[in-house]
Design an enzyme around this catalytic site. Structure first.
Site, PDB file in Angstrom:
ATOM      1  N   GLU A 119      38.940  36.622  44.748  1.00  0.00           N
ATOM      2  CA  GLU A 119      37.945  37.775  45.415  1.00  0.00           C
ATOM      3  C   GLU A 119      37.841  37.407  46.810  1.00  0.00           C
ATOM      4  O   GLU A 119      37.516  36.380  47.467  1.00  0.00           O
ATOM      5  CB  GLU A 119      36.670  37.661  44.568  1.00  0.00           C
ATOM      6  CG  GLU A 119      36.786  37.992  43.108  1.00  0.00           C
ATOM      7  CD  GLU A 119      36.409  39.339  42.683  1.00  0.00           C
ATOM      8  OE1 GLU A 119      36.697  40.277  43.676  1.00  0.00           O
ATOM      9  OE2 GLU A 119      36.538  39.691  41.613  1.00  0.00           O
ATOM     10  N   HIS A 178      44.527  43.385  42.135  1.00  0.00           N
ATOM     11  CA  HIS A 178      44.165  43.920  40.850  1.00  0.00           C
ATOM     12  C   HIS A 178      44.612  45.230  40.452  1.00  0.00           C
ATOM     13  O   HIS A 178      44.993  45.724  39.524  1.00  0.00           O
ATOM     14  CB  HIS A 178      42.669  43.737  40.950  1.00  0.00           C
ATOM     15  CG  HIS A 178      41.842  44.062  39.507  1.00  0.00           C
ATOM     16  ND1 HIS A 178      40.681  43.982  39.533  1.00  0.00           N
ATOM     17  CD2 HIS A 178      42.489  43.836  38.460  1.00  0.00           C
ATOM     18  CE1 HIS A 178      40.338  43.922  38.247  1.00  0.00           C
ATOM     19  NE2 HIS A 178      41.214  43.617  37.606  1.00  0.00           N
ATOM     20  N   HIS A 236      41.653  40.430  44.804  1.00  0.00           N
ATOM     21  CA  HIS A 236      40.540  41.362  44.411  1.00  0.00           C
ATOM     22  C   HIS A 236      39.689  41.667  45.648  1.00  0.00           C
ATOM     23  O   HIS A 236      39.811  40.671  46.529  1.00  0.00           O
ATOM     24  CB  HIS A 236      39.598  40.957  43.304  1.00  0.00           C
ATOM     25  CG  HIS A 236      40.164  40.472  42.188  1.00  0.00           C
ATOM     26  ND1 HIS A 236      40.145  41.322  41.095  1.00  0.00           N
ATOM     27  CD2 HIS A 236      40.882  39.441  41.745  1.00  0.00           C
ATOM     28  CE1 HIS A 236      40.778  40.689  39.874  1.00  0.00           C
ATOM     29  NE2 HIS A 236      41.053  39.494  40.474  1.00  0.00           N
ATOM     30  N   ASP A 238      41.080  47.685  43.832  1.00  0.00           N
ATOM     31  CA  ASP A 238      41.087  46.829  44.758  1.00  0.00           C
ATOM     32  C   ASP A 238      42.371  46.007  44.741  1.00  0.00           C
ATOM     33  O   ASP A 238      42.968  45.923  43.548  1.00  0.00           O
ATOM     34  CB  ASP A 238      39.960  45.820  44.559  1.00  0.00           C
ATOM     35  CG  ASP A 238      39.844  45.049  43.154  1.00  0.00           C
ATOM     36  OD1 ASP A 238      40.020  45.741  42.138  1.00  0.00           O
ATOM     37  OD2 ASP A 238      39.789  43.865  42.848  1.00  0.00           O
TER      38      ASP A 238
HETATM   39 ZN   LIG Z   1      39.407  43.222  40.853  1.00  0.00          ZN
END
Ligand SMILES: [Zn+2]
Length: 189
Positions: free
Chosen positions: A119, A157, A37, A167
């Site tokens: 992330e 994602h 992400h 993303d």
């Molecule tokens: Zn995401």
């Protein structure tokens, strides 16, 4: 280069910050996917510690108008890689982090059940830092050793929730990432 090691669901070498936003994975569920992400708070602004606060349910929603659009959301990721390459772990890998939402990968629904969410501090509008690719490659190589069913199951994602999510975005260089990962993996053998 940072040294990482996975033990009992903990990534040693990462900074540990506990998020309350997790629960148990379904019984007998193997980890078999990594989801990548991007996130930045406010969007496309870096530093400030707001992502860490957001994942801990400690973000002051009044600080920025954008924060009011995400007010009350309870989400997390297993890992966050900051612009500096620092890696923060919020959720034990054995637990189910809340990063993917409604999603499916190879026709298997609910990716949170069986994935690890990573992330990158970033946005759809800006390139990522070399330090972030380096840390991501190091971490993913470790995770594939610890959880062999991952193999090459690494998705964005936007791949698992294509109608909702964009993303890690057009600036995430999948080719560079995969090349470095395969190089690292073969040099480890
Ligand atoms: Zn995401």
């Amino acid at each position: 280069m940072q040294q990482f090691e996975v033990q009992n669901g903990i990534l040693h070498g990462a900074t540990q910050i506990a998020s309350p936003n997790f629960n148990a994975r379904p019984a007998d569920t193997d980890i078999q996917l990594i989801v990548i992400h991007n996130i930045s708070l406010p969007p496309s602004q870096f530093g400030g510690g707001y992502i860490q606060q957001f994942f801990q349910n400690k973000l002051d929603w009044s600080i920025h108008p954008y924060f009011q659009t995400i007010e009350g959301m309870q989400v997390s990721a297993h890992l966050l890689i900051l612009r500096t390459g620092e890696v923060i772990q919020f959720v034990n890998f054995n637990d189910r982090s809340w990063h993917a939402g409604r999603s499916s990968y190879l026709a298997q629904q609910e990716c949170n059940d069986y994935s690890i969410g990573i992330e990158l501090e970033g946005s759809d509008d800006l390139p990522f830092e070399a330090e972030q690719y380096q840390a991501l490659v190091d971490v993913v190589a470790m995770l594939r050793q610890a959880y062999p069913k991952i193999q090459n199951h690494i998705a964005g994602h936007s791949d698992i929730a294509p109608k909702r999510k964009t993303d890690p975005g057009p600036y995430f260089d999948w080719q560079l990432f995969r090349q470095r990962l395969s190089k690292k993996t073969s040099s480890d053998l």
